[in-house]
Design an enzyme around this catalytic site. Structure first.
Site, PDB file in Angstrom:
ATOM      1  CE  LYS A  22      -3.452  -0.619  -0.629  1.00 11.92           C
ATOM      2  NZ  LYS A  22      -3.667  -1.330  -2.158  1.00 11.92           N
TER       3      LYS A  22
ATOM      4  N   GLY B 249       2.483   2.380  -2.492  1.00 16.37           N
ATOM      5  CA  GLY B 249       2.556   2.809  -3.997  1.00 16.37           C
ATOM      6  C   GLY B 249       3.398   1.830  -4.953  1.00 16.37           C
ATOM      7  CB  THR B 250       4.627  -1.697  -4.186  1.00 15.34           C
ATOM      8  OG1 THR B 250       3.380  -2.022  -4.313  1.00 15.34           O
ATOM      9  CG2 THR B 250       5.086  -1.387  -2.749  1.00 15.34           C
TER      10      THR B 250
HETATM   11  P1  A3P Z   1      -4.808   4.067  -2.085  1.00 18.44           P
HETATM   12  O1  A3P Z   1      -5.609   3.109  -2.964  1.00 18.44           O
HETATM   13  O2  A3P Z   1      -5.180   3.783  -0.843  1.00 18.44           O
HETATM   14  O3  A3P Z   1      -4.870   5.516  -2.397  1.00 18.44           O
HETATM   15  P2  A3P Z   1       0.153  -0.668  -3.612  1.00 18.44           P
HETATM   16  O4  A3P Z   1       0.394  -0.641  -4.907  1.00 18.44           O
HETATM   17  O5  A3P Z   1       1.441  -0.704  -2.964  1.00 18.44           O
HETATM   18  O6  A3P Z   1      -0.956  -1.266  -3.060  1.00 18.44           O
HETATM   19  O7  A3P Z   1      -0.253   0.967  -3.272  1.00 18.44           O
HETATM   20  C1  A3P Z   1      -1.340   1.303  -3.617  1.00 18.44           C
HETATM   21  C2  A3P Z   1      -1.242   2.908  -3.259  1.00 18.44           C
HETATM   22  O8  A3P Z   1      -0.501   3.509  -4.216  1.00 18.44           O
HETATM   23  C3  A3P Z   1      -2.573   3.830  -3.597  1.00 18.44           C
HETATM   24  O9  A3P Z   1      -3.244   3.868  -2.221  1.00 18.44           O
HETATM   25  C4  A3P Z   1      -2.242   5.202  -4.143  1.00 18.44           C
HETATM   26  O10 A3P Z   1      -2.336   6.155  -3.069  1.00 18.44           O
HETATM   27  C5  A3P Z   1      -0.478   4.964  -4.205  1.00 18.44           C
HETATM   28  N1  A3P Z   1      -0.397   5.570  -5.539  1.00 18.44           N
HETATM   29  C6  A3P Z   1       0.990   6.186  -5.727  1.00 18.44           C
HETATM   30  N2  A3P Z   1       1.078   6.594  -6.955  1.00 18.44           N
HETATM   31  C7  A3P Z   1       0.113   6.059  -7.570  1.00 18.44           C
HETATM   32  C8  A3P Z   1      -0.437   6.263  -8.878  1.00 18.44           C
HETATM   33  N3  A3P Z   1       0.435   6.859  -9.871  1.00 18.44           N
HETATM   34  N4  A3P Z   1      -1.674   5.615  -9.436  1.00 18.44           N
HETATM   35  C9  A3P Z   1      -2.372   4.953  -8.317  1.00 18.44           C
HETATM   36  N5  A3P Z   1      -1.904   5.031  -7.180  1.00 18.44           N
HETATM   37  C10 A3P Z   1      -0.495   5.427  -6.826  1.00 18.44           C
END
Ligand code: A3P
Length: 325
Positions: free
Chosen positions: A57, A59-60
């Site tokens: 969560k 931004g991976t």
């Molecule tokens: P939320 O959905 O809570 O906003 P991961 O890919 O590690 O699961 O992380 C998801 C999170 O990446 C999202 O959390 C969002 O806030 C973040 N994020 C950062 N850059 C992003 C992008 N370019 N597009 C979509 N989500 C992004």
């Protein structure tokens, strides 16, 4: 010379040395005798050069997608079970062995130039992963993403709801994070999985037991969200990847999505799917207070640890430290 038949001998061995029951894979190419036994059809350059380890969560997926756009970077092939993540080092997959892992990586297009990588967001907070990675890949570069752990917890909780986890659907965020010792075990379990990855300093120390800090790069999630071009610039320097890609030409803010998205060849933007960056209510004041206290000591430790990395303190951490004064 007396001996047992092979299978019985195997059982006898593990009876005598139970600590050896779990394998610890080393790299056959690192030691000449093992390399000599390595079949000729297997190469020594099929393993990753860097790994994005999470936590979840932060931004991976966005980082994985931006890295995959680079002409000299190749990601792993998708897994039928866990999609873009291989989840080798943290799970039962580890016992499937090295060939299973190697099969996920494509051939390098330009052997001296192409970098291979994988990202599995559960690696960061696993007890066993740093040791396993360091044993197989002692020179691999590690990428960690960090954001306010309380916000990460909220995002994870909503991720679980989005995926219809019954306990998350039947509880509020406050009920999950404040669940006490006598709460039902499913709620306690959800709480642990929600909060534990955010104990960043504790996990980072474990990585530092196995890797020097110069091999670990910290990405601050807020910067990735607000200024991905700058993040990709410094990441490319850390990875020493050629050619340098100007991400300003390949990423564009999409006002509808509220995030940066990839610019396609037809000029349209392609954003991550619905489950990334969706809308949910802000954190309630009680959970915020609770989590500030819960993470206080760990955030103070993190601020000290970040000094050993080439990393400025992120704004959220400066703010949390002020609250802790
Ligand atoms: P939320 O959905 O809570 O906003 P991961 O890919 O590690 O699961 O992380 C998801 C999170 O990446 C999202 O959390 C969002 O806030 C973040 N994020 C950062 N850059 C992003 C992008 N370019 N597009 C979509 N989500 C992004």
């Amino acid at each position: 010379l007396l001996s047992l038949p092979p299978v019985e001998l195997g059982f006898k061995y593990f009876e005598m040395f139970p600590q050896d029951k779990e394998p610890l894979w080393t790299n056959p190419c690192e030691y000449y005798r093992h390399k000599d036994l390595w079949p000729v059809n297997k190469t020594c350059d099929g393993l990753p050069d860097f790994i994005v380890v999470g936590p979840q969560k932060t931004g991976t997926t966005a980082l994985y997608s931006f890295l995959s756009q680079h002409p000299s970077i190749l990601s792993n092939k998708p897994s039928p079970q866990t999609y873009e993540e291989i989840q080798f080092f943290n799970s039962h997959n580890y016992f499937r062995g090295l060939d299973w892992y190697l099969d996920f990586f494509p051939q390098r297009e330009k052997p001296n130039r192409t970098l291979l990588f994988e990202k599995s967001a559960n690696y960061f907070d696993s007890e066993v992963v740093p040791k396993r990675i360091a044993t197989l890949l002692p020179r691999v570069k590690i990428i960690v993403l960090l954001m306010n752990p309380a916000k990460r917890a909220l995002s994870w909780f909503h991720h679980m709801r989005y995926h219809n986890d019954p306990t998350a659907l039947n509880s509020t965020f406050r009920e999950v994070v404040t669940a006490s010792g006598d709460a039902p075990s499913k709620l306690k379990n959800l709480r642990n999985r929600c909060l534990q990855p955010g104990l960043y300093s504790q996990h980072l120390v474990r990585w530092l037991d196995y890797f020097p800090s110069k091999q670990i790069h910290i990405v601050h999630s807020d910067e990735l969200k607000n200024d991905p071009v700058q993040v990709m610039d410094s990441l490319q320097k850390f990875l020493n990847v050629q050619p340098h890609r100007n991400y300003a030409q390949h990423l564009r803010y999409d006002p509808k999505k509220g995030f940066y998205c990839s610019v396609m060849s037809d000029g349209q933007t392609k954003c991550l799917g619905q489950s990334k960056g969706h809308k949910y209510p802000a954190m309630d004041a009680e959970s915020e207070r609770y989590l500030r206290l819960y993470y206080r000591k760990h955030n103070i430790n993190l601020s000290k640890l970040l000094a050993s990395f080439d990393s400025e303190l992120p704004e959220w951490l400066k703010y949390e430290l002020k609250q802790a004064d």
